[in-house]
Design a protein around this motif. Sequence first.
Motif, PDB file in Angstrom:
ATOM      1  N   HIS A 111     -42.414   4.776  41.351  1.00  0.00           N
ATOM      2  CA  HIS A 111     -41.821   6.052  40.938  1.00  0.00           C
ATOM      3  C   HIS A 111     -42.866   6.961  40.288  1.00  0.00           C
ATOM      4  O   HIS A 111     -42.945   8.162  40.570  1.00  0.00           O
ATOM      5  N   ARG A 112     -43.685   6.378  39.414  1.00  0.00           N
ATOM      6  CA  ARG A 112     -44.691   7.196  38.729  1.00  0.00           C
ATOM      7  C   ARG A 112     -45.742   7.704  39.713  1.00  0.00           C
ATOM      8  O   ARG A 112     -46.178   8.847  39.638  1.00  0.00           O
ATOM      9  N   LEU A 113     -46.167   6.848  40.641  1.00  0.00           N
ATOM     10  CA  LEU A 113     -47.156   7.292  41.630  1.00  0.00           C
ATOM     11  C   LEU A 113     -46.561   8.328  42.581  1.00  0.00           C
ATOM     12  O   LEU A 113     -47.236   9.290  42.964  1.00  0.00           O
ATOM     13  N   ALA A 114     -45.296   8.147  42.941  1.00  0.00           N
ATOM     14  CA  ALA A 114     -44.632   9.153  43.789  1.00  0.00           C
ATOM     15  C   ALA A 114     -44.543  10.486  43.041  1.00  0.00           C
ATOM     16  O   ALA A 114     -44.673  11.561  43.641  1.00  0.00           O
ATOM     17  N   SER A 115     -44.351  10.415  41.736  1.00  0.00           N
ATOM     18  CA  SER A 115     -44.286  11.644  40.928  1.00  0.00           C
ATOM     19  C   SER A 115     -45.624  12.376  40.975  1.00  0.00           C
ATOM     20  O   SER A 115     -45.686  13.590  41.180  1.00  0.00           O
ATOM     21  N   LEU A 116     -46.725  11.618  40.778  1.00  0.00           N
ATOM     22  CA  LEU A 116     -48.057  12.217  40.837  1.00  0.00           C
ATOM     23  C   LEU A 116     -48.327  12.785  42.232  1.00  0.00           C
ATOM     24  O   LEU A 116     -48.907  13.862  42.384  1.00  0.00           O
ATOM     25  N   ASP A 117     -47.859  12.059  43.241  1.00  0.00           N
ATOM     26  CA  ASP A 117     -48.081  12.505  44.616  1.00  0.00           C
ATOM     27  C   ASP A 117     -47.336  13.811  44.898  1.00  0.00           C
ATOM     28  O   ASP A 117     -47.871  14.735  45.521  1.00  0.00           O
ATOM     29  N   LEU A 118     -46.112  13.899  44.399  1.00  0.00           N
ATOM     30  CA  LEU A 118     -45.325  15.125  44.620  1.00  0.00           C
ATOM     31  C   LEU A 118     -45.896  16.305  43.862  1.00  0.00           C
ATOM     32  O   LEU A 118     -46.073  17.388  44.422  1.00  0.00           O
ATOM     33  N   LEU A 119     -46.195  16.084  42.585  1.00  0.00           N
ATOM     34  CA  LEU A 119     -46.616  17.252  41.793  1.00  0.00           C
ATOM     35  C   LEU A 119     -48.022  17.716  42.152  1.00  0.00           C
ATOM     36  O   LEU A 119     -48.398  18.851  41.871  1.00  0.00           O
ATOM     37  N   SER A 120     -48.821  16.840  42.801  1.00  0.00           N
ATOM     38  CA  SER A 120     -50.176  17.248  43.213  1.00  0.00           C
ATOM     39  C   SER A 120     -50.196  17.739  44.659  1.00  0.00           C
ATOM     40  O   SER A 120     -51.265  18.033  45.194  1.00  0.00           O
ATOM     41  N   GLY A 121     -49.049  17.807  45.292  1.00  0.00           N
ATOM     42  CA  GLY A 121     -49.007  18.282  46.682  1.00  0.00           C
ATOM     43  C   GLY A 121     -49.586  17.281  47.666  1.00  0.00           C
ATOM     44  O   GLY A 121     -50.218  17.652  48.651  1.00  0.00           O
ATOM     45  N   GLY A 122     -49.407  15.974  47.384  1.00  0.00           N
ATOM     46  CA  GLY A 122     -49.866  14.946  48.327  1.00  0.00           C
ATOM     47  C   GLY A 122     -51.322  14.566  48.138  1.00  0.00           C
ATOM     48  O   GLY A 122     -52.053  14.347  49.098  1.00  0.00           O
ATOM     49  N   ARG A 123     -51.745  14.450  46.886  1.00  0.00           N
ATOM     50  CA  ARG A 123     -53.160  14.117  46.635  1.00  0.00           C
ATOM     51  C   ARG A 123     -53.327  12.799  45.885  1.00  0.00           C
ATOM     52  O   ARG A 123     -54.433  12.431  45.493  1.00  0.00           O
ATOM     53  N   ALA A 124     -52.242  12.046  45.669  1.00  0.00           N
ATOM     54  CA  ALA A 124     -52.337  10.843  44.830  1.00  0.00           C
ATOM     55  C   ALA A 124     -52.773   9.618  45.616  1.00  0.00           C
ATOM     56  O   ALA A 124     -52.517   9.497  46.812  1.00  0.00           O
ATOM     57  N   ALA A 125     -53.465   8.714  44.914  1.00  0.00           N
ATOM     58  CA  ALA A 125     -53.801   7.409  45.480  1.00  0.00           C
ATOM     59  C   ALA A 125     -53.700   6.361  44.379  1.00  0.00           C
ATOM     60  O   ALA A 125     -53.841   6.669  43.196  1.00  0.00           O
ATOM     61  N   TRP A 126     -53.482   5.143  44.821  1.00  0.00           N
ATOM     62  CA  TRP A 126     -53.369   4.008  43.907  1.00  0.00           C
ATOM     63  C   TRP A 126     -54.465   3.019  44.272  1.00  0.00           C
ATOM     64  O   TRP A 126     -54.510   2.548  45.397  1.00  0.00           O
ATOM     65  N   ASN A 127     -55.357   2.725  43.313  1.00  0.00           N
ATOM     66  CA  ASN A 127     -56.350   1.670  43.495  1.00  0.00           C
ATOM     67  C   ASN A 127     -55.743   0.391  42.937  1.00  0.00           C
ATOM     68  O   ASN A 127     -55.546   0.254  41.730  1.00  0.00           O
ATOM     69  N   VAL A 128     -55.433  -0.541  43.836  1.00  0.00           N
ATOM     70  CA  VAL A 128     -54.703  -1.754  43.440  1.00  0.00           C
ATOM     71  C   VAL A 128     -55.671  -2.794  42.885  1.00  0.00           C
ATOM     72  O   VAL A 128     -56.604  -3.206  43.574  1.00  0.00           O
ATOM     73  N   VAL A 129     -55.478  -3.204  41.646  1.00  0.00           N
ATOM     74  CA  VAL A 129     -56.256  -4.298  41.066  1.00  0.00           C
ATOM     75  C   VAL A 129     -55.304  -5.356  40.510  1.00  0.00           C
ATOM     76  O   VAL A 129     -54.109  -5.109  40.344  1.00  0.00           O
ATOM     77  N   THR A 130     -55.871  -6.538  40.230  1.00  0.00           N
ATOM     78  CA  THR A 130     -55.002  -7.701  39.958  1.00  0.00           C
ATOM     79  C   THR A 130     -55.366  -8.462  38.681  1.00  0.00           C
ATOM     80  O   THR A 130     -55.311  -9.682  38.665  1.00  0.00           O
ATOM     81  N   THR A 131     -55.797  -7.749  37.648  1.00  0.00           N
ATOM     82  CA  THR A 131     -56.195  -8.434  36.409  1.00  0.00           C
ATOM     83  C   THR A 131     -55.204  -9.535  36.027  1.00  0.00           C
ATOM     84  O   THR A 131     -54.013  -9.287  35.950  1.00  0.00           O
TER      85      THR A 131
END
Length: 451
Positions: free
Chosen positions: A117-137
């Motif tokens: 939800h939070r990443l989709a929010s960033l993606d929407l408000l930035s006009g489709g510019r969001a990315a998620w770098n997946v890490v596994t600490t």
Amino acid sequence: MTQHIHAKYQPSGQLQFGVFFQGVNSGTIWKAPESGSQTDFESFRRIAQTAERGLFAAFFLGEGLRLREHLGRPHALDVVGRPDAQTMLAALAAVTTNIGLVATQNTTYNDPAELAHRLASLDLLSGGRAAWNVVTTDNAWTGANFRRGGYLDHADRYVHAEAFVETAKRIWDSWESPAGPARRVVHGGQHYTVDVTPRLPRSAQYRPVLFQAGDSPDGRDFAARQADVIFSAHPKFDAAVEFRRDIVARSLAAGRGANDVQIMPASEFILGATEQEALEKKAWVRSLQIGPQQAVAYLEQFWGRELSEYDPDGPLPDIDPVVEETSETRGSGFHGAKARQLADQWRAEAKEKGLSIRQFVTSRTARVDATFTGSYSGVAEHLAEYARVGAVDGFNISPWLIPTGLDDIVNHLVPELQERGVYPTEYRGTTLREHLGLATPVRSDELVPAS
Ligand SMILES: Cc1cc2nc3c(=O)[nH]c(=O)nc-3n(C[C@H](O)[C@H](O)[C@H](O)COP(=O)(O)O)c2cc1C
């Protein structure tokens, strides 16, 4: 010489740049008079806008979930202050128009529906510019900050990460059309159970782009199945070609295309108008990155004891390390086991090469391998070879100075690359997926439209 990576792999002949703003590390010189502050929005804004002027595809933020420690205390030489990535990127979205915004977020201490939800929010408000770098600490020391503690076995990290990413993708994919309605996403598994109705529609780029950083065989397989881009640790030419070969083979084995997973290694650039100027700059940069205190502190991580009585410009300590029972990371270079053996090895190497503590530590740090040093045209020529062979899709650059550290790259290196036809001369579209030339994801359960 022509390097063939795989018959099915087609080099794009193009490179993209990302900027990796490192909040905590010794690679950024925070003590230089021209440095900004690592928590001031102004530092982030200036770097992001300079990168955008240089047509960079992405602005990238790492993640550290606990303040690093040194000899059991917060590391006094660490820079305190790494604002939450998504909060920072949301603010940057407002002062940029094209650059992609990449947030490193771990799968172990987040919850999939909430993070999606939070990443989709960033993606929407930035006009489709969001990315998620997946890490596994996964370590318990980091986990102590969280409700669950260090609950995840090392071997399970990627099993858990994969279920997590699959769930997030299903949440982003669950819209019949951009206007809805969305379907419920139900996942019941070993690590969590969710029953979620997505709260946001698709973004301009359909869903956030997925980056992955993690280099073990399990990590590479996970990336080959799930990621759009790998943030790799292999920038040197031969190692980069080898890594590409490996990833192409893993992607094909996972049923994806040879070109489906892009690779952007971590890198540092030290440039000048001439080779000589760049070499002089490099000596200056290194002397500030590894000062006397950093050099001794670096060895203290491995010796497990105070070494402040040793002269940074003298030989390596003659006393032995305290051997730690645990191999648990403290967020630094500490390796735990075999400390004595390592110390003997290092002492022998330093003695043979005639290196002081400071010189030895400077020669050990990881970024030595990730550094491109030379004239603008010389480095551009070298990078053009990467593009020609398809060794990488671009570089994720860590500036050694904030906020001016990208100026010479944008003003001088980028035009040299553009002249050689290996770097974009404009943004291809408005979304990160478009800048990178990634295909729109195909929803696994997409209905075939009636013709
Ligand atoms: C280039 C690179 C950058 C990374 N950046 C981060 C980071 O910012 N935060 C983090 O928690 N882990 C980071 N990692 C760690 C990985 O996510 C992973 O936990 C670690 O590499 C161990 O996984 P592996 O066994 O698959 O290599 C990074 C790894 C690589 C290779």
